[in-house]
Design a protein around this motif. Structure first.
Motif, mmCIF file in Angstrom:
data_model
loop_
_atom_site.group_PDB
_atom_site.id
_atom_site.type_symbol
_atom_site.label_atom_id
_atom_site.label_comp_id
_atom_site.label_asym_id
_atom_site.label_seq_id
_atom_site.Cartn_x
_atom_site.Cartn_y
_atom_site.Cartn_z
ATOM 1 N N UNK A 1 22.696 -6.514 11.622
ATOM 2 C CA UNK A 1 23.333 -5.868 10.473
ATOM 3 C C UNK A 1 22.455 -6.112 9.244
ATOM 4 N N UNK A 2 21.279 -5.481 9.207
ATOM 5 C CA UNK A 2 20.272 -5.820 8.188
ATOM 6 C C UNK A 2 20.666 -5.359 6.794
ATOM 7 N N UNK A 3 20.159 -6.101 5.833
ATOM 8 C CA UNK A 3 20.399 -5.802 4.418
ATOM 9 C C UNK A 3 19.086 -6.021 3.677
ATOM 10 N N UNK A 4 18.741 -5.119 2.768
ATOM 11 C CA UNK A 4 17.593 -5.328 1.888
ATOM 12 C C UNK A 4 18.068 -6.173 0.707
ATOM 13 N N UNK A 5 17.533 -7.378 0.637
ATOM 14 C CA UNK A 5 17.974 -8.364 -0.355
ATOM 15 C C UNK A 5 16.882 -8.566 -1.401
ATOM 16 N N UNK B 1 8.722 -5.967 -7.949
ATOM 17 C CA UNK B 1 10.036 -6.301 -7.415
ATOM 18 C C UNK B 1 9.821 -6.771 -5.989
ATOM 19 N N UNK B 2 10.584 -7.772 -5.584
ATOM 20 C CA UNK B 2 10.450 -8.371 -4.263
ATOM 21 C C UNK B 2 11.771 -8.257 -3.509
ATOM 22 N N UNK B 3 11.696 -7.747 -2.300
ATOM 23 C CA UNK B 3 12.876 -7.647 -1.449
ATOM 24 C C UNK B 3 12.496 -8.055 -0.030
ATOM 25 N N UNK B 4 13.488 -8.461 0.723
ATOM 26 C CA UNK B 4 13.256 -8.775 2.123
ATOM 27 C C UNK B 4 14.462 -8.358 2.943
ATOM 28 N N UNK B 5 14.243 -8.210 4.246
ATOM 29 C CA UNK B 5 15.334 -7.951 5.194
ATOM 30 C C UNK B 5 15.019 -8.703 6.470
ATOM 31 N N UNK C 1 5.557 -2.027 2.417
ATOM 32 C CA UNK C 1 6.523 -2.609 3.349
ATOM 33 C C UNK C 1 5.710 -3.332 4.416
ATOM 34 N N UNK C 2 5.972 -4.609 4.596
ATOM 35 C CA UNK C 2 5.221 -5.414 5.563
ATOM 36 C C UNK C 2 6.162 -5.991 6.604
ATOM 37 N N UNK C 3 5.735 -5.939 7.855
ATOM 38 C CA UNK C 3 6.424 -6.636 8.938
ATOM 39 C C UNK C 3 5.818 -8.024 9.047
ATOM 40 N N UNK C 4 6.674 -9.043 9.054
ATOM 41 C CA UNK C 4 6.177 -10.415 9.120
ATOM 42 C C UNK C 4 6.710 -11.101 10.371
ATOM 43 N N UNK C 5 5.831 -11.918 10.968
ATOM 44 C CA UNK C 5 6.161 -12.528 12.247
ATOM 45 C C UNK C 5 6.182 -14.030 12.215
ATOM 46 N N UNK C 6 5.593 -14.630 13.225
ATOM 47 C CA UNK C 6 5.694 -16.066 13.451
ATOM 48 C C UNK C 6 5.347 -16.872 12.206
ATOM 49 N N UNK C 7 6.064 -17.964 12.003
ATOM 50 C CA UNK C 7 5.855 -18.856 10.866
ATOM 51 C C UNK C 7 5.260 -20.163 11.382
ATOM 52 N N UNK C 8 3.946 -20.351 11.232
ATOM 53 C CA UNK C 8 3.340 -21.600 11.709
ATOM 54 C C UNK C 8 3.957 -22.812 11.013
ATOM 55 N N UNK C 9 4.211 -23.853 11.772
ATOM 56 C CA UNK C 9 4.813 -25.057 11.194
ATOM 57 C C UNK C 9 3.894 -26.272 11.247
ATOM 58 N N UNK D 1 7.449 -4.946 -1.422
ATOM 59 C CA UNK D 1 7.009 -5.139 -2.800
ATOM 60 C C UNK D 1 6.790 -3.793 -3.487
ATOM 61 N N UNK D 2 7.178 -3.748 -4.746
ATOM 62 C CA UNK D 2 6.833 -2.627 -5.615
ATOM 63 C C UNK D 2 6.100 -3.185 -6.826
ATOM 64 N N UNK D 3 5.020 -2.514 -7.229
ATOM 65 C CA UNK D 3 4.247 -2.952 -8.381
ATOM 66 C C UNK D 3 4.219 -1.876 -9.449
ATOM 67 N N UNK D 4 4.481 -2.276 -10.706
ATOM 68 C CA UNK D 4 4.628 -1.332 -11.811
ATOM 69 C C UNK D 4 3.522 -1.543 -12.845
ATOM 70 N N UNK D 5 3.027 -0.438 -13.354
ATOM 71 C CA UNK D 5 1.965 -0.474 -14.358
ATOM 72 C C UNK D 5 2.497 0.081 -15.675
#
Length: 421
Positions: A68-72, A89-93, A115-123, A189-193
């Motif tokens: 049940x994804x939400x753009x936060x 502006x920064x958002x994630x889902x 829009x970026x897809x992000x995967x594994x988080x090295x620990x 991410x959105x970037x404004x000039x």
């Protein structure tokens, strides 16, 4: 009416009590050695914590179910995090690699959109035992990227993006982002000039979402409490300590000048190669000024889309809604010799390109060159505030108090529109 005890009470109570202890420890971080020992800086550190306390359970519970994804929106004028760029502006889902999702909306006119897809988080890194990742929700490995200039957009600005699943027929859905079994989230991410630019509006849904979201059960709540506790301690503990130790684009030993080059930290996530995927080339200067000092930042004008933000000691953007703490090409003026000069000062120096310190004694300025790996050759010098007129070119653009007020009004209204306030 007394309902008695629940078999889940002990686990829920224990989790909550632990969270409260973690929150208390996080508050103590406002008084650590890397936060200057004065009231303004201490308050800013506590404010940084309270802003993110407000979203701890948004991230940990309310938006966490990938079915049940939400753009936060995890950053904004009243919530700063992660070395945020004031003109992003920064958002994630939260998503997963098994589901298929649809993002739909209107492109707007923001100069930069990604829009970026992000995967594994090295620990951990066996070859670097002292390394540790940045706190959640950061530290993910970029897997796939879609930039606004590469997207198919309708005549009216409308767009759709499929995330995950098999690559769709381009005639039916030309915008696609693949996922992997290790996919964790989308980072947007959105970037404004120019102040006239309008934001992207969008929503996300999982394809095949036909049933209501289940109500959280005790196990889900306990997991969320644990995640939120780690989040608040990470937020308070990692800034500025983590970037000072591990970030390649900042060097706390070089004060009042941008780093000569990137430090080789060996970070598996934040490094030049992956920054290319993110579409940025960052460089961060640590600054420190006495009450009667100012700092001139100078470089040769170029055609890059650069974005410069003044940040507090927690790498939190300063008050960009009400103050002149961020700049980009459309909003600055070059001198007649073809150079751009910014003036970092505690009070308005009367020059057009002013960066407000907001009264802080020290902080960081981050410059991002977007959609390039090209660096900028910055020159800096500290001068007395009352000697600025002699240090700056005679024809350097100036503003009157009335003009400054109009500039700040334009900033305020644009940013309010950017966040749909």
């Amino acid at each position: 009416m007394a309902f008695g005890d629940s078999p889940d009470d002990a686990g829920l109570r224990t989790a909550w009590q632990q969270f409260c202890r973690q929150l208390e420890a996080a508050g103590d971080c406002a008084f650590k050695d890397t936060i200057p020992a004065n009231g303004l800086h201490r308050v800013d550190a506590l404010r940084f914590l309270t802003q993110n306390l407000g979203q701890a359970f948004d991230l940990a519970l309310e938006t966490k179910n990938t079915q049940y994804p939400v753009i936060h929106a995890f950053c904004g004028p009243f919530r700063k995090l992660g070395g945020d760029n004031a003109d992003f502006t920064y958002q994630q889902a939260w998503i997963d690699g098994q589901s298929v999702y649809r993002i739909s909306g209107n492109r707007g006119t923001a100069r930069f959109f990604n829009i970026a897809v992000q995967g594994a988080r090295p620990t951990s890194r066996p070859e670097q035992p002292d390394w540790r990742p940045l706190h959640e929700p950061f530290g993910d490995t970029p897997e796939a990227n879609l930039f606004g200039h590469d997207m198919a957009i309708g005549w009216d600005g409308s767009f759709e993006v499929q995330v995950g699943g098999e690559k769709p027929d381009p005639a039916l859905c030309p915008n696609w982002l693949p996922t992997t079994p290790g996919t964790r989230k989308l980072f947007i991410r959105q970037g404004f000039d120019d102040w006239s630019e309008l934001p992207v509006t969008m929503r996300i849904e999982r394809i095949g979402m036909t049933e209501p979201r289940p109500m959280p059960d005790p196990a889900e709540m306990i997991a969320a409490i644990e995640w939120a506790g780690d989040f608040v301690t990470g937020v308070a503990g990692d800034w500025p300590d983590w970037p000072y130790t591990f970030a390649e684009d900042v060097d706390p030993e070089q004060v009042n000048r941008f780093p000569d080059g990137r430090r080789a930290s060996g970070d598996p996530v934040y490094n030049p190669e992956l920054d290319k995927k993110r579409g940025r080339a960052p460089s961060t200067m640590c600054w420190k000024l006495a009450p009667d000092e100012a700092l001139i930042i100078e470089w040769d004008r170029n055609d890059l889309f650069w974005m410069m933000t003044n940040m507090g000691m927690s790498f939190n953007s300063m008050d960009y809604l009400y103050r002149s703490v961020s700049h980009s090409p459309a909003r600055v003026k070059a001198d007649s010799d073809g150079r751009i000069r910014m003036v970092l000062a505690h009070s308005d120096p009367g020059f057009h390109n002013w960066i407000d310190t907001c009264g802080f004694a020290q902080g960081e300025i981050c410059n991002r060159n977007m959609l390039t790996d090209q660096a900028t050759d910055f020159r800096t010098r500290v001068v007395k505030h009352d000697a600025l007129a002699a240090a700056m070119p005679a024809d350097s653009p100036r503003v009157t108090p009335e003009q400054r007020s109009r500039m700040m009004q334009e900033r305020f209204h644009s940013i309010m529109r950017r966040y749909n306030f």
